[in-house]
Design a protein around this motif. Structure first.
Motif, PDB file in Angstrom:
ATOM      1  N   ILE A 216       7.626  -0.958 -10.582  1.00 14.51           N
ATOM      2  CA  ILE A 216       6.497  -0.520  -9.756  1.00 14.51           C
ATOM      3  C   ILE A 216       7.006   0.069  -8.440  1.00 14.51           C
ATOM      4  O   ILE A 216       6.555   1.132  -7.991  1.00 14.51           O
ATOM      5  N   GLU A 217       7.962  -0.603  -7.822  1.00 16.81           N
ATOM      6  CA  GLU A 217       8.523  -0.111  -6.554  1.00 16.81           C
ATOM      7  C   GLU A 217       9.131   1.275  -6.710  1.00 16.81           C
ATOM      8  O   GLU A 217       8.937   2.154  -5.858  1.00 16.81           O
ATOM      9  N   LYS A 218       9.841   1.484  -7.791  1.00 17.95           N
ATOM     10  CA  LYS A 218      10.581   2.730  -7.963  1.00 17.95           C
ATOM     11  C   LYS A 218       9.692   3.883  -8.421  1.00 17.95           C
ATOM     12  O   LYS A 218       9.860   5.020  -7.957  1.00 17.95           O
ATOM     13  N   GLU A 219       8.735   3.606  -9.313  1.00 14.11           N
ATOM     14  CA  GLU A 219       8.025   4.695  -9.987  1.00 14.11           C
ATOM     15  C   GLU A 219       6.565   4.853  -9.577  1.00 14.11           C
ATOM     16  O   GLU A 219       5.960   5.889  -9.872  1.00 14.11           O
ATOM     17  N   PHE A 220       5.991   3.859  -8.877  1.00 10.59           N
ATOM     18  CA  PHE A 220       4.559   3.920  -8.577  1.00 10.59           C
ATOM     19  C   PHE A 220       4.302   3.574  -7.113  1.00 10.59           C
ATOM     20  O   PHE A 220       3.744   2.520  -6.797  1.00 10.59           O
ATOM     21  N   PRO A 221       4.667   4.476  -6.210  1.00  5.86           N
ATOM     22  CA  PRO A 221       4.459   4.210  -4.777  1.00  5.86           C
ATOM     23  C   PRO A 221       2.981   4.112  -4.405  1.00  5.86           C
ATOM     24  O   PRO A 221       2.662   3.618  -3.312  1.00  5.86           O
ATOM     25  N   GLU A 222       2.094   4.556  -5.295  1.00  5.82           N
ATOM     26  CA  GLU A 222       0.658   4.465  -4.996  1.00  5.82           C
ATOM     27  C   GLU A 222       0.148   3.029  -5.011  1.00  5.82           C
ATOM     28  O   GLU A 222      -0.960   2.751  -4.529  1.00  5.82           O
ATOM     29  N   PHE A 223       0.918   2.102  -5.573  1.00  4.90           N
ATOM     30  CA  PHE A 223       0.503   0.704  -5.613  1.00  4.90           C
ATOM     31  C   PHE A 223       1.115  -0.069  -4.447  1.00  4.90           C
ATOM     32  O   PHE A 223       2.312   0.025  -4.193  1.00  4.90           O
ATOM     33  N   SER A 224       0.307  -0.861  -3.789  1.00  5.21           N
ATOM     34  CA  SER A 224       0.814  -1.778  -2.770  1.00  5.21           C
ATOM     35  C   SER A 224       1.335  -3.044  -3.442  1.00  5.21           C
ATOM     36  O   SER A 224       0.744  -3.544  -4.404  1.00  5.21           O
ATOM     37  N   LEU A 225       2.425  -3.553  -2.908  1.00  9.89           N
ATOM     38  CA  LEU A 225       2.982  -4.817  -3.389  1.00  9.89           C
ATOM     39  C   LEU A 225       2.939  -5.890  -2.306  1.00  9.89           C
ATOM     40  O   LEU A 225       3.644  -6.902  -2.389  1.00  9.89           O
ATOM     41  N   ASP A 226       2.073  -5.697  -1.314  1.00 10.42           N
ATOM     42  CA  ASP A 226       1.962  -6.665  -0.225  1.00 10.42           C
ATOM     43  C   ASP A 226       1.547  -8.040  -0.738  1.00 10.42           C
ATOM     44  O   ASP A 226       1.905  -9.067  -0.146  1.00 10.42           O
ATOM     45  N   PRO A 230       5.128 -13.806   0.586  1.00 11.61           N
ATOM     46  CA  PRO A 230       4.641 -15.197   0.698  1.00 11.61           C
ATOM     47  C   PRO A 230       3.264 -15.318   1.324  1.00 11.61           C
ATOM     48  O   PRO A 230       2.462 -16.165   0.918  1.00 11.61           O
ATOM     49  N   SER A 231       2.966 -14.473   2.315  1.00 19.73           N
ATOM     50  CA  SER A 231       1.667 -14.553   2.983  1.00 19.73           C
ATOM     51  C   SER A 231       0.661 -13.533   2.458  1.00 19.73           C
ATOM     52  O   SER A 231      -0.459 -13.460   2.938  1.00 19.73           O
ATOM     53  N   GLY A 232       1.076 -12.745   1.457  1.00 23.59           N
ATOM     54  CA  GLY A 232       0.206 -11.697   0.944  1.00 23.59           C
ATOM     55  C   GLY A 232      -1.000 -12.243   0.203  1.00 23.59           C
ATOM     56  O   GLY A 232      -0.931 -13.284  -0.455  1.00 23.59           O
ATOM     57  N   GLU A 233      -2.105 -11.516   0.278  1.00 24.46           N
ATOM     58  CA  GLU A 233      -3.349 -11.939  -0.368  1.00 24.46           C
ATOM     59  C   GLU A 233      -3.451 -11.354  -1.766  1.00 24.46           C
ATOM     60  O   GLU A 233      -3.338 -10.133  -1.962  1.00 24.46           O
ATOM     61  N   ILE A 234      -3.649 -12.200  -2.742  1.00 23.22           N
ATOM     62  CA  ILE A 234      -3.868 -11.763  -4.117  1.00 23.22           C
ATOM     63  C   ILE A 234      -5.344 -11.446  -4.302  1.00 23.22           C
ATOM     64  O   ILE A 234      -6.209 -12.294  -4.067  1.00 23.22           O
ATOM     65  N   HIS A 235      -5.645 -10.231  -4.701  1.00 24.86           N
ATOM     66  CA  HIS A 235      -7.037  -9.825  -4.897  1.00 24.86           C
ATOM     67  C   HIS A 235      -7.532 -10.144  -6.301  1.00 24.86           C
ATOM     68  O   HIS A 235      -8.710 -10.411  -6.508  1.00 24.86           O
ATOM     69  N   SER A 236      -6.622 -10.080  -7.272  1.00 22.52           N
ATOM     70  CA  SER A 236      -6.998 -10.376  -8.657  1.00 22.52           C
ATOM     71  C   SER A 236      -5.785 -10.914  -9.397  1.00 22.52           C
ATOM     72  O   SER A 236      -4.747 -10.257  -9.463  1.00 22.52           O
TER      73      SER A 236
END
Length: 475
Positions: A216-226, A230-236
């Motif tokens: 995902i990091e390499k090929e899909f910059p349109e996606f956030s990986l925040d 550790p403190s990132g919010e999971i939406h789904s």
């Protein structure tokens, strides 16, 4: 994805499944199926620095591997014989763990969203038609084995998962994926060898949640990986990128399998062009991480469903993207389902047809059954002549056929770009002649291109033709 990242991931994938000094991940258990005639991976944990001895009963051979001096983790590859069993495998670093009732045969990895997850027992008010016959008739002596992986999301790759291998009993069959089970049943009956299915799926999941972070990091910059911080919010739990890979795929690495079946797409249907890239990335990453570069990949074209507008074209554009994936992904195949949708549910009840169509692709391509013509007829070209459209298909030499009555699903349009219901007047080998009196000068043809549109064109083996359009209009 870099090889160093892959091997680093492999070294993390060890969990504890047995209460002994040697501990194993849950996917390595009694009743499992190992892929035949290859070098399969076995792994686990032992006392740090100790030598681990793996003894296989099919040849009484012993293989010794040192456990890591700090972590106790070990991984070994063992050569397997031709299909057979049952066998035993003993693993010891001084205290032995014995795996019993192990079969050697064909292992398939089965994943996706709710239409893959839908069990033989069905969902509430949504049965799998005819499944009770196979549940009631399930016998442990039939060499089909099932490993259902419990749904789990995670920000980081997990070392272990819940769920181990089960025999072909009524309870196990009732609880597993109907699509995957019918696939295994058809494959086992045709080949007469053991078949194992690893089922890891989650209803409503996106495809990007099944792809590893590095890809995902390499090929899909349109996606956030925040959300992975550790403190990132999971939406789904089942749609954010990487979460299902971390929770439901990573613990299985590097179990060796023959191929993959995949039933997913409804969640991504509004992003057809991106989906081509995503499905290619998913397949490449799975083949590389599991060290099965030649593994076939067979997927299901999503079934008709009205969604928010039965006459809309959103599904049509997605069908087109799935069709294009066949040209991008080597050793892939598609099971078409435009004839078995249900207006009232997104989960069609005819899962036997879906599983069988996937199995026919495998039998034709991977198991030496040339008499089966499992590939769906696809659009080749069109000619407009005397107010009619003559559509030619890529199809086997037996040609095209209706199934029962007429052939619904065709529409034609003139220069006004308004599509009208069309009728098939003749079938000539690989061609159909389509007309509509309301369109005296047609310039475009579509087949099963709307959200809700049931098709009726097949090859002579009962494999439905794939949806298509001859135009490039954005309607």
């Amino acid at each position: 994805m870099k090889k160093t990242l892959i091997f680093a991931t492999l070294l993390l994938m060890y969990g504890s499944a047995l209460d002994a000094k040697v501990t194993l991940p849950s996917v390595i258990s009694d009743n499992m199926v190992l892929q035949q005639q290859t070098d399969v991976a076995l792994w686990g944990k032992a006392e740090p620095g100790k030598k681990v001895t793996v003894t296989t009963s099919w040849n009484n051979a012993k293989t010794v591997i040192p456990a890591d001096k700090q972590t106790g983790k070990w991984l070994v590859r063992i050569a397997t014989p031709a299909a057979g069993g049952p066998y035993q495998i003993t693993i010891s670093d001084g205290e032995a763990v014995t795996l019993r009732n192990v079969l050697v045969g064909e292992v398939w990895f089965c994943s996706g969203q709710s239409n893959m997850e839908m069990p033989m027992m069905g969902y509430d008010s949504q049965p799998a038609k005819g499944a009770v016959k196979y549940i009631a008739g399930a016998k442990a002596s039939t060499p089909i084995r099932i490993c259902n992986v419990t749904k789990k999301s995670s920000k980081t790759p997990l070392e272990t998962s819940e769920g181990s291998w089960c025999e072909n009993t009524p309870d196990a069959v009732a609880a597993t994926s109907a699509t995957a089970y019918y696939f295994a049943r058809q494959l086992q009956a045709a080949t007469d060898i053991p078949v194992g299915i690893i089922v890891t799926c989650w209803g409503g999941s996106s495809i990007e949640t099944w792809i590893p972070k590095e890809v995902i990091e390499k090929e899909f910059p349109e996606f956030s990986l925040d959300h992975l911080t550790p403190s990132g919010e999971i939406h789904s739990d089942n749609q954010d990128p990487c979460l299902c890979f971390n929770g439901q795929v990573a613990p299985l690495i590097p179990y060796t399998f023959k191929g993959m079946i995949w039933y997913q797409g409804e969640t991504n249907r509004g992003r057809p062009e991106q989906y081509i890239r995503l499905q290619d990335a998913y397949t490449r990453s799975m083949r590389e991480i599991f060290s099965v570069p030649e593994a076939p990949f067979y997927f299901v074209q999503i079934a008709p469903y009205p969604y928010d507008n039965p006459d809309g074209f959103c599904s049509g554009y997605f069908y087109e993207a799935q069709q294009k994936s066949l040209d991008v992904i080597p050793r892939s195949g598609m099971a078409v389902t435009c004839d078995i949708g249900e207006y009232g549910t997104i989960h069609p009840c005819l899962k036997e047809a879906v599983g069988d169509r996937l199995a026919y692709l495998a039998l034709q391509n991977d198991y030496g059954f040339p008499a089966i013509k499992a590939v769906a007829p696809t659009y080749k070209s069109v000619e407009f002549l005397d107010g009619k459209a003559i559509v030619r298909f890529n199809v086997d030499s037996e040609g095209l056929s209706p199934m029962g009555g007429g052939i619904p699903g065709f529409e034609i349009a003139g220069d006004d770009k308004v599509f009208h219901k069309a009728y098939v007047s003749h079938i000539y080998g690989n061609s159909v002649e389509v007309f509509c009196e309301e369109v005296p000068e047609p310039v475009a043809v579509r087949y099963c291109f709307r959200n809700w549109c049931v098709g009726g064109l097949y090859n002579n083996y009962g494999i439905p033709a794939a949806p298509f359009r001859t135009d490039d209009w954005d309607l």
